[in-house]
Every structure is written in structure tokens, then in C-alpha cells.
Design a protein around this motif. Structure first.
Motif, mmCIF file in Angstrom:
data_model
loop_
_atom_site.group_PDB
_atom_site.id
_atom_site.type_symbol
_atom_site.label_atom_id
_atom_site.label_comp_id
_atom_site.label_asym_id
_atom_site.label_seq_id
_atom_site.Cartn_x
_atom_site.Cartn_y
_atom_site.Cartn_z
ATOM 1 N N PRO A 1 20.925 -5.107 -43.686
ATOM 2 C CA PRO A 1 21.825 -4.275 -42.869
ATOM 3 C C PRO A 1 22.870 -3.505 -43.677
ATOM 4 O O PRO A 1 23.158 -2.338 -43.403
ATOM 5 N N LYS A 2 23.417 -4.110 -44.739
ATOM 6 C CA LYS A 2 24.514 -3.426 -45.459
ATOM 7 C C LYS A 2 24.000 -2.257 -46.309
ATOM 8 O O LYS A 2 24.790 -1.437 -46.766
ATOM 9 N N ALA B 1 23.989 -2.904 -38.594
ATOM 10 C CA ALA B 1 23.851 -2.041 -39.780
ATOM 11 C C ALA B 1 25.157 -1.270 -39.832
ATOM 12 O O ALA B 1 26.026 -1.445 -38.990
ATOM 13 N N ASN B 2 25.325 -0.396 -40.821
ATOM 14 C CA ASN B 2 26.445 0.546 -40.751
ATOM 15 C C ASN B 2 26.006 1.642 -39.779
ATOM 16 O O ASN B 2 24.952 2.247 -39.982
ATOM 17 N N TRP C 1 13.344 -8.650 -39.938
ATOM 18 C CA TRP C 1 13.726 -7.479 -39.109
ATOM 19 C C TRP C 1 14.753 -7.896 -38.056
ATOM 20 O O TRP C 1 15.567 -7.098 -37.611
ATOM 21 N N LEU D 1 22.059 -2.440 -32.928
ATOM 22 C CA LEU D 1 21.803 -2.637 -34.355
ATOM 23 C C LEU D 1 22.924 -3.382 -35.060
ATOM 24 O O LEU D 1 24.108 -3.209 -34.714
#
Lengths: 85, 280, 379
Positions: B47-48, B68-69, B10, B66
Motif C-alpha cells: 500500500p505505501k 493506499a495513498n 491483495w 482502498l
């Protein structure tokens, strides 16, 4: 027994160790209030001092309820084994 | 206990260099964020694979923390933007993070129609019972008669039940919990992430700085305990009177229906259209 | 290769142009006089694996278009005045987050609900300044059904090239006009796609622009994580309140359009250089202007017509250049006079500029323009 790893404070109890990142803690006192074993005392800012670290049973309530990613709990062997592997 | 074995922990999602975050001491949003990241880990996501769409408000700041996107959009419009992203890029997990203002007050029309359409998006509503970012005004989920910075003499408007609204409009997965019941946040988000169709998870969160201070709940743990006292598990609702349920938060799973999501229906439309084109 | 010609409604040609440009997503809300765009999109897009989304309002429509473009699709919407007003905040979002998309406004007589089935051009200043904050914007305007097709391809090319929304300012006369339209094939036309970052970057900065002031764009799901942001942000796509960063961002977003005017500005000239009297017009007024010029020339008056296909950014430098020495300039518009303000700013004071205006819901006819020509000649 307390030690430091960069700005992370580590308190080692009989079975568990607690890591505290004081610079992230905002003194909300949630961990202090909700710890079932009353491990923590509060400093003047409301930040946790793990006075009774040996009482810690590793339930993780403090880590789960901390809104600031400021506290983590681990079983001691897991900490040691990580260093070995 | 965050010891979970899986390729992506995480922590890969957490932008630690931006901590400490901006949320106030005792605000529950850090707990909701962490629970979401636990759910990402447990769901085997990286993330991706994820697009997080945030609106404007306290909870709207979540994308700052974050990896991530991330797509930070105008107030109240996270759901329709998320809808467009999902339709154009269906392999992505698309999650809209909205506060009570974003999702149900200014964004109420989009909440109703995203639920009705049953679009394959997760709506994670963090409800702190008021507009925190702008200084503690009341929102459509503020409990009746509560004091806020714009309802000094009591909020004259009854609160909207976000979960009932979304369920009635057609959302196929709807659940509510509170920051007090912290472990269920991760559980419900996990269920929402693996659900086909529109899934909404509402998490009621303490706001010590504004709602708490105005309503004699200014200590963080005090408001957390208040959330526990105010919560009624959905199973027990049937044997309680209207009076008992007044201003209480019903927690649990409101809906968990399998069935056609918007995308599964639209794929059928695309095949019919292709056949017509080929036959021309 | 035999040309494919269809007798087609302007609103339908808009969709065919979008499809040729590579559009695969439309989100919209029905509104006269643009509903035929939605209807044709709803029929054609699923045929090519695309998607038509009918949203709950125009705010959701533009939001979904922005989402689809972020998701990797070429996306557009179509509306008219009332919907165009509702879309303004999120058009600002598309500008700030640099999301390519095309917004078609088939203008109708306003304000408010006005005359839904009647034409006007009174949203043209709103196209420039309809949303808050300092910014620039691209707006094209078709005058014929063929231009509804060809300019839509240009609109998408510019949106993709400059990573911005492009406003397609049609009006009811052009949208509901039926004419022959050559449906060009893909190899006849240049199609531009958004610039991608190179492979293997150490770290991808979503808002780090190249020399052309445009940041390469990534579709979520690739190895680079990407970010889009509605608030003032730095090159990483994280919010910033630093004055230097704010100024740099706002100036770049403005310059990436204003400094590429040569590429963006399109127009058509009819006897412009040699004429004594110049008519400057766009969209639905062009047809009447050219007829009026033809009739005036038959009466021995030297009249030329400049048709602006790009209205924003406004071609001020070009107009001040070609208007030198003219004895008069006429600006016909189906509004009370909006673009005429820009024309006046661009033209030397000694050249009289008169408007030929109609704002009663009826299309402009050559008669109104010829009357004004008469006035300017007698000055």
C-alpha cells in the motif's frame, strides 16, 4: 455440510469449500449464471445457495466474477493445512 | 483462485470495513477493483508504494475501498494531478482511476496530452458507457443511438474510441478489455504497472441500473454476455469490414512500445541545466 | 557579506523568491503578462533538480501543482486573468484538500481577453470569492520588484504553515517593472516547511488538526498512508455527509486563516497614524499613491499611505482602528472600485471614503489621486 464463522457462511463440498458473506451480496446472480457446474440455487433476493457444493470443481469463476467481494473458493486441504500451520 | 504466495496479499489493499461498496448490483467496478489489487500483489507492491488518484463518478468512489495513498480530486482532473505527483515523487507507482466521463469527456484534453507527453502514470479507465453517478446520462463513449436519461430518442453522437485516441496521441502502452474477460484485466494492469511511460487500460463494464435498463440489458449477466458478443479481438480486425466493426469494442493490446518516457527525457534536461549552471 | 543585487524584472524576481523559499516545481501555461515567470522557471528549476511542466491548459497547470505539492514538493504556477478564471475550481480543491501551493496572478486589463499587455487590479474580488462555497483565502500583493522577491517567500511560508493555496496578486506594472532587487541568501530569511506528524503514531489521521487548526502533512511513500479528498471528509480523509463533520471541517478550514490574521496580515505604513487624510492601496497603485501623498504634503496637506501587502484576509479591524478621526480616506485602485467596498465596511460612517479609479488599461498616476484628494478636502 454448512457452518458459520462469524457472518461468513461456509459450505464444504468433496474437494472445495465456498465462503459466502451474505451481507455483502447484492443478488446480481452473476455467480449463479456463470458457475460451470450450476452449484448454486438462487434465494428470493438472487443470492447464491450452494445446493450442489459437491459438484464444485474449484474453478473460482464465482469469486473472480463477484463484484461484491462476497464469495471465495478454496481447496479443502489448503483450508485444513492453514489451520494446522 | 486468490491463493498467491507473496509478502503483501491483495487483501492488504482492501478497506473491508467499508464494504459492501456503493456500486449497484451487477456493476463491474468491484471486479475491476479486485483485478487491480491482484495486479498490485503480483507486482510485489505494498500500500505505501502506491498513489491512487481518483476523479468524480461511480469509479471515482474506488478510493473509499482502498488502503493506499489516495487522492480524490475534481471531475476530469485525475491525470494532471497524477502527473504532478509522479514528477515530484518518482519512486511512487501512480495510478489514475477514471470513468469514461472523467477520462475522455470532461478530461479528454488531459488524456490527449498525458498520452502525448508519455508521462510515467497508469490510467485505468472503467468505461460503463454513460454517466452512472448522476443518473445515466450519455457520455462521449455511449454507443450511437443508445437510449440514456438524456438521449431518450437515441444518442445522436458517435462514441469516441478512447484507446485509439490515446494511442494516436502517443501513449506507449494501450490495451482494452471488458469485465466479461475478467482475467485479462489483471494481466493488462500488470503490464501497465511495469511499463515505462504512459499506460492506459480501458475496461468496459456493465451498468445494469442505467445503460442496461435503458437498452434492454437490465440483468447483470445479460449485459456481461452482451459485452462478450460486442467484443472483437484486435488480431481479427484486419479481416473485418468497417460495417462489421461498427459499434463493436476492439479488445487487446493496441500499443506496447518501449521508448522514452517524459521523466527519462526530463532527466536529460536536468543534467544539461546543471552543467550550464556549473559552468557559469 | 556583499549583498547580491540584480537589476531585475518583477516576473523574474517572483521566480527567484520562489526558489529561495524552496520551490522545486512549476506547472503553467503561457499567458501575457506572466509568461516571463514561466520562462525563468523553465530555465532555473532544472538547474536545481526541480521540474518545469508546461501543461495543456491552466486547469491542468493548477492540478499538476496540487499533485506536485501532494508528492512532497513546494509548487507554484503563474497566470493572468483568463487563466486565473480557469483555475478557480482547483483552487477550491487546494483549499478543501489543504494542499500548500502558490498561484501568481499578474493581473491585466479585462474582462475576457481585454487588453493583454495592460495593467489592472480588477481580479481582487475574484481572488476572494472566485470559487464556490464558504471558505477563506490568503492573497498577497507586491508593489515593487523587491516585494515580488520577498513576498513570494512569505507566500510559500504561509502556504506551508497553513496548508492552503496562497494567491500572489501582482499586476502588469509590477510584473514588467525592472528595478534593483536584493537576492537575499537562505540564512537571511526564515523558511517554513509543512508540519510533519510525529513518528510512531498508532494510526495517522490525514485530516486530524492540531491546536493551530492545521493537520500535519505526509509525503506519500512514508510509513503512514495518507489521503487527500476533494469532498467533505472526516479526519481519516474518508467522505462523510454528517452535518456535524461537515460544519466542523468547513469552520476549521475558515478559522485556520481568519483566526491567524495577526500572523498573515502584512502592511507598510507611511505617516499613517498622524495624517488627516489616509490613502489605502495595494500592488500597482502604491507607487502613484505615495508620490501623490508626497506632493500633497509639500502643499501642506497632511496625507498618509497605508499599503496592504496582504489583501485577504482583509485587515478590517486594523483599518477601522487607524481610520478613527481621519477627515477622509482615499482608495486608489486600477479597477472601478472593488477593495473600497471592504474599506467602507470597516470605516466609521462619518469618515468619507472616496475611490480614485482607473480602468482604461493605463497605470494609475499621482494626478488622479491628487484630484480626488482635492475633492475630499473640499467636502
Amino acid at each position: 455440510m454448512h457452518s458459520h464463522e462469524g457472518e461468513i457462511e461456509i459450505a464444504e463440498g468433496r474437494e472445495f469449500l465456498i465462503r459466502i458473506r451474505r451481507e455483502r451480496c447484492k443478488g446480481c446472480e452473476i455467480c449463479i449464471e456463470f458457475c460451470p457446474k450450476k452449484v448454486f440455487e438462487s434465494d428470493e433476493f438472487g443470492c447464491p445457495i450452494p445446493e450442489r457444493i459437491d459438484e464444485c470443481i474449484g474453478c473460482g469463476t464465482c469469486e473472480l466474477r463477484c463484484p461484491d467481494f462476497a464469495i471465495e473458493v478454496e481447496p479443502k486441504e489448503c483450508h485444513d493445512s492453514e489451520e494446522k500451520s | 483462485m486468490s491463493k498467491r504466495s507473496c509478502e503483501v496479499s491483495w487483501k492488504a489493499f482492501l478497506r473491508e470495513e467499508n464494504l459492501p461498496h456503493q456500486w449497484c448490483p451487477g456493476c463491474g467496478y468491484g471486479v475491476i477493483l479486485k483485478s487491480m489489487l491482484y495486479a498490485f500483489e503480483k507486482g510485489g507492491l505494498a500500500p505505501k508504494d502506491v498513489v491512487v488518484v481518483t476523479g468524480i463518478g461511480c469509479w471515482g468512489k474506488a478510493d473509499d475501498y482502498l488502503y493506499a495513498n489516495t487522492v480524490h480530486v475534481t471531475h476530469g482532473r485525475a491525470l494532471p494531478v497524477a502527473t504532478g505527483i509522479k514528477v515530484a515523487n518518482q519512486s511512487m507507482k501512480v495510478i489514475a482511476l477514471m470513468g469514461d466521463g472523467d477520462s475522455a469527456t470532461i478530461g479528454g484534453n488531459h488524456l490527449i496530452h498525458s498520452s502525448r507527453r508519455n508521462i510515467d502514470v497508469v490510467a485505468l479507465v472503467a468505461n460503463n458507457l454513460n454517466y452512472g453517478m448522476t443518473g445515466g446520462q450519455y457520455s462521449c463513449t455511449t454507443p450511437l443511438d443508445s437510449r440514456t436519461s438524456t438521449s431518450w430518442y437515441g444518442d445522436p453522437e458517435p462514441a469516441l474510441d478512447v484507446c485509439r485516441l490515446s494511442e494516436t496521441a502517443g501513449a506507449s502502452f494501450v490495451a482494452r478489455t471488458t469485465v466479461y474477460h475478467a482475467t485479462t484485466i489483471e494481466k493488462y494492469i500488470g503490464m501497465a504497472l511495469s511499463h515505462e511511460g504512459f499506460s492506459l487500460v480501458e475496461v468496459i463494464s456493465p451498468c445494469p441500473t442505467y445503460f442496461g435498463r435503458y437498452n434492454k440489458l437490465s440483468k447483470a449477466s445479460q449485459m456481461l454476455k452482451w459485452l462478450k458478443e460486442q467484443s472483437i479481438p484486435i488480431e481479427r480486425v484486419k479481416d473485418l469490414s468497417e460495417e462489421d466493426l461498427k459499434e463493436k469494442f476492439v479488445t487487446g493490446v493496441f500499443a506496447d512500445k518501449k521508448g522514452h518516457s517524459f521523466l527519462s527525457r526530463y532527466r536529460e534536461i536536468q543534467s544539461r541545466a546543471r552543467n550550464e549552471l556549473e559552468s557559469e | 557579506m556583499k549583498k547580491k543585487v540584480r537589476f531585475m524584472l518583477g516576473n523574474e524576481a517572483i521566480v527567484e523568491g520562489a526558489l529561495l523559499a524552496g520551490a522545486t516545481f512549476f506547472a503553467g501555461y503561457p499567458i501575457t503578462p506572466s509568461s516571463e515567470v514561466a520562462e525563468r522557471a523553465s530555465r532555473r528549476l532544472p538547474q536545481i533538480g526541480g521540474c518545469y511542466l508546461q501543461m495543456e491548459d491552466e486547469i491542468a497547470s493548477i492540478a499538476a501543482v496540487i499533485g506536485a505539492s501532494i508528492g512532497g514538493a513546494k509548487a507554484f504556477t503563474a497566470t493572468s486573468g483568463p487563466g486565473f478564471s480557469l483555475m478557480q475550481e482547483n483552487i477550491g480543491l487546494a483549499i478543501m484538500a489543504e494542499v500548500p501551493c502558490v498561484i501568481v496572478n499578474v493581473q491585466r486589463s479585462g474582462p475576457s481577453t481585454g487588453l493583454a499587455t495592460r495593467p489592472a487590479q480588477a481580479d481582487i474580488m475574484q481572488a476572494r470569492w472566485g470559487r464556490h462555497g464558504d471558505h477563506s483565502v490568503i492573497a498577497l500583493s507586491p508593489a515593487t520588484v523587491q516585494e515580488c522577491f520577498d513576498l513570494m517567500v512569505q507566500a510559500f511560508n504561509m502556504a506551508e504553515k497553513y496548508r492552503c493555496p496562497v494567491l500572489f496578486m501582482a499586476d502588469e506594472t509590477v510584473g514588467h517593472l525592472r528595478e534593483n532587487c536584493v537576492l537575499r541568501s537562505r540564512d537571511e530569511v526564515e523558511i517554513v516547511n509543512r508540519k510533519r506528524p510525529p513518528e510512531g503514531l498508532e494510526e495517522y489521521f490525514p485530516y486530524k488538526a492540531d491546536d493551530d487548526l492545521v493537520p500535519p502533512m505526509v509525503t506519500p511513500g512514508s510509513d503512514y498512508l495518507t489521503r487527500f479528498h476533494s469532498s467533505t471528509h472526516n479526519e481519516k480523509g474518508l467522505p462523510t455527509s454528517s452535518p456535524q463533520e461537515a460544519r466542523k471541517l468547513i469552520k476549521r478550514l475558515y478559522d485556520k486563516i481568519e483566526k491567524n490574521k495577526d500572523d498573515i496580515i502584512k502592511y507598510r505604513e507611511f505617516d499613517v497614524t498622524e495624517c488627516e487624510y489616509l490613502v489605502i492601496c495595494f500592488g500597482g497603485a502604491v507607487r502613484a499613491a505615495r508620490q501623490a501623498a508626497m506632493e500633497a504634503r509639500e502643499e501642506g496637506l497632511s496625507v498618509g499611505v497605508l499599503q496592504l501587502q496582504t489583501v485577504w484576509p482583509f485587515p478590517a479591524e486594523y483599518i477601522s482602528e487607524i481610520s478613527k478621526g481621519k477627515r477622509g480616506v482615499i482608495v486608489p485602485e486600477m479597477n472601478m472600485g472593488q477593495i473600497i467596498g471592504e474599506v467602507r465596511k470597516a470605516i466609521p460612517d462619518e469618515v468619507p471614503v472616496l475611490g480614485a479609479n482607473r480602468y482604461d488599461g493605463e497605470p494609475l498616476t499621482p494626478k488622479e489621486i491628487i484630484e480626488v484628494l482635492g475633492e475630499v478636502v473640499s467636502l
